[in-house]
Write a protein that holds these residues in place. Structure first.
Motif, PDB file in Angstrom:
ATOM      1  N   LEU A 120       0.853  -1.183   0.000  1.00  0.00           N
ATOM      2  CA  LEU A 120       0.000   0.000   0.000  1.00  0.00           C
ATOM      3  C   LEU A 120       0.890   1.235   0.000  1.00  0.00           C
ATOM      4  CD1 LEU A 120      -2.553  -1.163   2.725  1.00  0.00           C
ATOM      5  CD2 LEU A 120      -2.846  -1.242   0.255  1.00  0.00           C
ATOM      6  N   GLU A 121       1.734   1.388  -0.997  1.00  0.00           N
ATOM      7  CA  GLU A 121       2.726   2.465  -1.091  1.00  0.00           C
ATOM      8  C   GLU A 121       2.186   3.780  -0.547  1.00  0.00           C
ATOM      9  OE1 GLU A 121       5.829   2.197  -2.918  1.00  0.00           O
ATOM     10  OE2 GLU A 121       5.546   0.051  -3.198  1.00  0.00           O
ATOM     11  N   ARG A 122       2.772   4.235   0.544  1.00  0.00           N
ATOM     12  CA  ARG A 122       2.398   5.507   1.149  1.00  0.00           C
ATOM     13  C   ARG A 122       3.551   5.969   2.025  1.00  0.00           C
ATOM     14  NH1 ARG A 122       0.173   1.401   3.771  1.00  0.00           N
ATOM     15  NH2 ARG A 122       0.114   1.414   6.021  1.00  0.00           N
ATOM     16  N   PRO A 123       3.608   7.242   2.345  1.00  0.00           N
ATOM     17  CA  PRO A 123       4.701   7.731   3.197  1.00  0.00           C
ATOM     18  C   PRO A 123       4.581   7.176   4.613  1.00  0.00           C
ATOM     19  CG  PRO A 123       3.188   9.523   2.613  1.00  0.00           C
ATOM     20  CD  PRO A 123       2.708   8.288   1.912  1.00  0.00           C
ATOM     21  N   VAL A 124       5.692   7.108   5.302  1.00  0.00           N
ATOM     22  CA  VAL A 124       5.702   6.655   6.688  1.00  0.00           C
ATOM     23  C   VAL A 124       5.068   7.748   7.548  1.00  0.00           C
ATOM     24  CG1 VAL A 124       7.179   6.057   8.658  1.00  0.00           C
ATOM     25  CG2 VAL A 124       7.732   5.224   6.369  1.00  0.00           C
ATOM     26  N   ALA A 125       4.159   7.353   8.405  1.00  0.00           N
ATOM     27  CA  ALA A 125       3.498   8.299   9.313  1.00  0.00           C
ATOM     28  C   ALA A 125       4.525   8.862  10.297  1.00  0.00           C
ATOM     29  CB  ALA A 125       2.374   7.598  10.069  1.00  0.00           C
ATOM     30  N   PRO A 126       4.359  10.113  10.698  1.00  0.00           N
ATOM     31  CA  PRO A 126       5.273  10.673  11.699  1.00  0.00           C
ATOM     32  C   PRO A 126       5.039  10.052  13.072  1.00  0.00           C
ATOM     33  CG  PRO A 126       3.549  12.251  11.136  1.00  0.00           C
ATOM     34  CD  PRO A 126       3.360  11.055  10.243  1.00  0.00           C
ATOM     35  N   ASP A 127       5.964  10.317  13.983  1.00  0.00           N
ATOM     36  CA  ASP A 127       5.824   9.900  15.378  1.00  0.00           C
ATOM     37  C   ASP A 127       4.567  10.574  15.934  1.00  0.00           C
ATOM     38  OD1 ASP A 127       5.877   9.814  18.191  1.00  0.00           O
ATOM     39  OD2 ASP A 127       8.031  10.183  18.302  1.00  0.00           O
ATOM     40  N   PRO A 128       3.556   9.816  16.358  1.00  0.00           N
ATOM     41  CA  PRO A 128       2.315  10.444  16.816  1.00  0.00           C
ATOM     42  C   PRO A 128       2.486  11.299  18.070  1.00  0.00           C
ATOM     43  CG  PRO A 128       2.304   8.100  17.291  1.00  0.00           C
ATOM     44  CD  PRO A 128       3.519   8.360  16.456  1.00  0.00           C
ATOM     45  N   TYR A 129       3.509  11.049  18.855  1.00  0.00           N
ATOM     46  CA  TYR A 129       3.703  11.806  20.082  1.00  0.00           C
ATOM     47  C   TYR A 129       4.423  13.131  19.844  1.00  0.00           C
ATOM     48  CZ  TYR A 129       1.630   7.816  22.135  1.00  0.00           C
ATOM     49  OH  TYR A 129       0.717   6.825  22.428  1.00  0.00           O
ATOM     50  N   ALA A 130       4.956  13.329  18.635  1.00  0.00           N
ATOM     51  CA  ALA A 130       5.620  14.586  18.292  1.00  0.00           C
ATOM     52  C   ALA A 130       4.626  15.740  18.203  1.00  0.00           C
ATOM     53  CB  ALA A 130       6.375  14.434  16.971  1.00  0.00           C
TER      54      ALA A 130
ATOM     55  N   ALA B 203      -1.067   2.046  10.312  1.00  0.00           N
ATOM     56  CA  ALA B 203      -2.252   1.370   9.774  1.00  0.00           C
ATOM     57  C   ALA B 203      -2.759   2.171   8.567  1.00  0.00           C
ATOM     58  CB  ALA B 203      -3.335   1.277  10.845  1.00  0.00           C
ATOM     59  N   PRO B 204      -3.275   1.497   7.557  1.00  0.00           N
ATOM     60  CA  PRO B 204      -3.692   2.205   6.339  1.00  0.00           C
ATOM     61  C   PRO B 204      -5.051   2.896   6.477  1.00  0.00           C
ATOM     62  CG  PRO B 204      -4.017  -0.138   6.052  1.00  0.00           C
ATOM     63  CD  PRO B 204      -3.357   0.046   7.393  1.00  0.00           C
ATOM     64  N   ILE B 205      -5.171   3.672   7.548  1.00  0.00           N
ATOM     65  CA  ILE B 205      -6.360   4.484   7.794  1.00  0.00           C
ATOM     66  C   ILE B 205      -5.890   5.827   8.345  1.00  0.00           C
ATOM     67  CG2 ILE B 205      -7.941   2.535   8.148  1.00  0.00           C
ATOM     68  CD1 ILE B 205      -7.571   2.898  11.158  1.00  0.00           C
ATOM     69  N   PRO B 206      -6.680   6.886   8.225  1.00  0.00           N
ATOM     70  CA  PRO B 206      -6.202   8.218   8.625  1.00  0.00           C
ATOM     71  C   PRO B 206      -5.808   8.362  10.086  1.00  0.00           C
ATOM     72  CG  PRO B 206      -8.164   8.416   7.268  1.00  0.00           C
ATOM     73  CD  PRO B 206      -7.987   6.949   7.566  1.00  0.00           C
ATOM     74  N   GLY B 207      -6.467   7.662  10.992  1.00  0.00           N
ATOM     75  CA  GLY B 207      -6.204   7.890  12.414  1.00  0.00           C
ATOM     76  C   GLY B 207      -5.343   6.859  13.097  1.00  0.00           C
ATOM     77  N   GLY B 208      -4.686   5.963  12.367  1.00  0.00           N
ATOM     78  CA  GLY B 208      -3.911   4.919  13.016  1.00  0.00           C
ATOM     79  C   GLY B 208      -4.825   3.898  13.673  1.00  0.00           C
TER      80      GLY B 208
END
Length: 178
Positions: free
Chosen positions: A3-13, A73-78
């Motif tokens: 599911l080629e997509r960018p790596v999500a940032p650190d959520p705690y940042a 996870a391949p959804i907007p909110g993790g």
């Protein structure tokens, strides 16, 4: 299929800066692949929460919340895998399996529903062939004896409350891909 997509940032940042302390585990290692024991049974694993031990939390800590979140996870909110709320300040360890739906947590602690809709730990289960997923196991040291939530609270409501009561976080982030 990837599911080629960018790596999500650190959520705690994205949250207010807080102190840090140490969490260790004999079952999972930061940056390493999760063992099958911590993989969801739907993906061939044993769906067992890892042993976590923590130390060095700040003075004034009155309780803890333990969470596991997958921002990849391949959804907007993790995807929330585990939320154990209101652990007493005297607790500095959860044994392997403490996330089971029939596990007895110490004191008045309880689980809220994860994104599998169970009040328990739900192991890793990323889509087959997807990029590696990161699993943020976080121990939140809080400034209250108990967050003002009950077992029907969502992970989002618990997280919102944590934004106002977290003194420090201890994070270990293993990965999983299958």
């Amino acid at each position: 299929m990837s599911l080629e997509r960018p790596v999500a940032p650190d959520p705690y940042a994205f949250l207010p800066a807080v102190g840090s302390f140490t969490v260790t585990s004999t079952d999972v290692t930061d940056g390493a692949q999760l063992p099958m024991s911590a993989v969801h049974d739907s993906a061939g694993g044993k769906n067992t929460s890892p042993r976590l031990t923590w130390s060095g939390f700040p003075e004034g800590t009155r309780g803890f919340v333990v969470t596991c979140f997958d921002p990849d996870a391949p959804i907007p909110g993790g995807f929330w895998h585990w939320i154990a709320v209101n652990l007493p300040a005297s607790v500095t360890e959860l044994s392997a399996g403490a996330g089971a739906d029939d596990a007895s947590l110490p004191g008045d602690a309880f689980h809220v529903r994860n994104d599998f809709t169970t009040r328990a730990f739900g192991g890793a289960a990323p889509p087959q062939g997807d990029q590696p997923h990161r699993y943020y196991f976080v121990v939140h040291a809080v400034d209250v004896d108990a967050l003002e939530v009950d077992e029907n609270a969502s992970a989002a409501v618990v997280s919102f409350n944590l934004a106002f009561h977290t003194l420090a976080r201890a994070i270990i982030t293993p990965t999983y891909q299958h």
